[in-house]
Design a protein around this motif. Structure first.
Motif, PDB file in Angstrom:
ATOM      1  N   THR A  30      65.033  51.513 -20.170  1.00 28.13           N
ATOM      2  CA  THR A  30      64.837  50.455 -21.161  1.00 28.13           C
ATOM      3  C   THR A  30      63.417  50.471 -21.739  1.00 28.13           C
ATOM      4  OG1 THR A  30      66.452  49.039 -20.049  1.00 28.13           O
ATOM      5  CG2 THR A  30      64.953  47.968 -21.584  1.00 28.13           C
ATOM      6  N   ARG A  65      68.396  50.485 -24.426  1.00 25.65           N
ATOM      7  CA  ARG A  65      68.547  51.630 -23.537  1.00 25.65           C
ATOM      8  C   ARG A  65      68.188  52.884 -24.336  1.00 25.65           C
ATOM      9  NH1 ARG A  65      69.498  47.583 -19.973  1.00 25.65           N
ATOM     10  NH2 ARG A  65      71.441  47.756 -18.793  1.00 25.65           N
ATOM     11  N   VAL A  80      73.920  52.348 -18.374  1.00 26.79           N
ATOM     12  CA  VAL A  80      74.383  51.387 -17.378  1.00 26.79           C
ATOM     13  C   VAL A  80      73.248  50.870 -16.508  1.00 26.79           C
ATOM     14  CG1 VAL A  80      75.881  51.052 -15.369  1.00 26.79           C
ATOM     15  CG2 VAL A  80      76.689  52.394 -17.317  1.00 26.79           C
ATOM     16  N   CYS A  81      72.387  51.766 -16.020  1.00 35.27           N
ATOM     17  CA  CYS A  81      71.417  51.371 -14.992  1.00 35.27           C
ATOM     18  C   CYS A  81      70.215  50.614 -15.542  1.00 35.27           C
ATOM     19  CB  CYS A  81      70.950  52.590 -14.203  1.00 35.27           C
ATOM     20  SG  CYS A  81      69.857  53.720 -15.116  1.00 35.27           S
ATOM     21  N   GLY A  82      69.834  50.868 -16.785  1.00 27.23           N
ATOM     22  CA  GLY A  82      68.713  50.155 -17.388  1.00 27.23           C
ATOM     23  C   GLY A  82      67.345  50.729 -17.098  1.00 27.23           C
ATOM     24  N   THR A 106      62.388  44.828 -19.712  1.00 22.54           N
ATOM     25  CA  THR A 106      63.457  43.845 -19.946  1.00 22.54           C
ATOM     26  C   THR A 106      62.943  42.429 -19.755  1.00 22.54           C
ATOM     27  OG1 THR A 106      65.181  45.400 -19.244  1.00 22.54           O
ATOM     28  CG2 THR A 106      65.714  43.051 -19.136  1.00 22.54           C
ATOM     29  N   CYS A 166      63.465  52.140 -10.794  1.00 21.74           N
ATOM     30  CA  CYS A 166      64.056  51.201 -11.750  1.00 21.74           C
ATOM     31  C   CYS A 166      63.022  50.277 -12.383  1.00 21.74           C
ATOM     32  CB  CYS A 166      65.126  50.357 -11.062  1.00 21.74           C
ATOM     33  SG  CYS A 166      64.463  49.245  -9.781  1.00 21.74           S
ATOM     34  N   ALA A 179      70.342  40.787 -14.853  1.00 18.91           N
ATOM     35  CA  ALA A 179      71.695  41.185 -14.443  1.00 18.91           C
ATOM     36  C   ALA A 179      72.109  42.544 -14.996  1.00 18.91           C
ATOM     37  CB  ALA A 179      72.707  40.117 -14.873  1.00 18.91           C
ATOM     38  N   GLY A 180      71.522  42.978 -16.092  1.00 21.87           N
ATOM     39  CA  GLY A 180      71.925  44.241 -16.697  1.00 21.87           C
ATOM     40  C   GLY A 180      71.188  45.455 -16.173  1.00 21.87           C
ATOM     41  N   ASN A 181      70.259  45.261 -15.232  1.00 25.62           N
ATOM     42  CA  ASN A 181      69.500  46.370 -14.655  1.00 25.62           C
ATOM     43  C   ASN A 181      69.871  46.548 -13.189  1.00 25.62           C
ATOM     44  OD1 ASN A 181      67.957  45.367 -17.040  1.00 25.62           O
ATOM     45  ND2 ASN A 181      66.610  47.056 -16.500  1.00 25.62           N
ATOM     46  N   ASP A 233      70.146  35.815 -14.605  1.00 22.64           N
ATOM     47  CA  ASP A 233      70.876  36.361 -15.755  1.00 22.64           C
ATOM     48  C   ASP A 233      70.035  37.410 -16.491  1.00 22.64           C
ATOM     49  OD1 ASP A 233      73.045  34.761 -15.211  1.00 22.64           O
ATOM     50  OD2 ASP A 233      72.518  33.219 -16.690  1.00 22.64           O
TER      51      ASP A 233
END
Length: 224
Positions: free
Chosen positions: A81, A90, A76-78, A142, A135, A163-165, A160
């Protein structure tokens, strides 16, 4: 009498084969192990590890590339990556065994051989895009992959892209700014005008970026 040790040339102990290591580990632990050979940051590595080992653990604990961070361990958190054959994944959701024959790049591997920072790494410095830094490796990998597909993103596309991190410290403004700044650095390093097409409007846009928008001392130009 103790058994004689098998030795190779020059009296050195004979190096055990991978199959022998796997059989020995199976006997000692009762757990299946696998040998995985893959390229990590341009270096081919072979590791022997339990078949259940996650890629994130293999990278961090077996190969000591600790720039890859592990956060939620649920994808979930990224933070974990990495680039797998150039694509962001991930690593906490990938089994190490599935890395066989593939290429993995972590945040450490983005640095140029001469020590020059990757454009995204440099942009995070320029834009103050990190606070606690936990993070950051996931964001950097990414964004690096994103810019390979879109080297001139808009602000909305930059939003965008990240957005996933998750970042627990910031409101993401500086991270988004780092995406745009990294794109400028990439273009500049490739010999292009940093804002894209070199025309009057781009140069006008660049001017306040370089000179800033603050007024002179005392608020009046030309005053002694």
């Amino acid at each position: 009498m103790a058994k004689a040790m098998h030795r190779g040339g020059e009296g050195r102990p004979r190096q055990r084969s991978i199959d022998e290591q796997l059989a020995e580990l199976q006997e000692e632990t009762g757990e299946q192990h696998v040998a995985v050979t893959f390229t990590l940051n341009a270096v081919t590595q072979t590791v022997v590890l339990p078949s259940r080992t996650l890629a994130s653990d293999a990278i961090r604990h077996h190969l000591r590339q600790t720039g890859t961070h592990v956060g939620c361990e649920h994808g979930v958190c990224g933070a974990c990556t990495v680039l797998l054959d150039g694509k962001p994944v991930r690593s906490c959701l990938v089994l190490a065994a599935s890395l066989e024959g593939r290429e993995v790049t972590t945040v450490e591997g983005l640095v140029e051989p001469d020590g020059t920072l990757h454009p995204v790494q440099q942009a995070f410095i320029d834009c103050h895009g990190l606070q606690c830094g936990f993070c950051t490796p996931g964001f950097v990998t990414t964004i690096a992959a994103f810019l390979e597909e879109n080297d001139s993103p808009t602000r909305e596309e930059a939003t965008d892209a990240i957005a996933g991190n998750l970042c627990r410290c910031t409101g993401y403004q500086n991270i988004r700014a780092a995406v745009l700044r990294a794109a400028e650095i990439k273009r500049e390093r490739s010999g292009e005008f940093p804002l894209g097409e070199d025309d009057e409007s781009s140069r006008a846009s660049l001017d306040p970026k370089v000179r800033g928008t603050t007024n002179p001392v005392a608020g009046r130009a030309g005053r002694a």
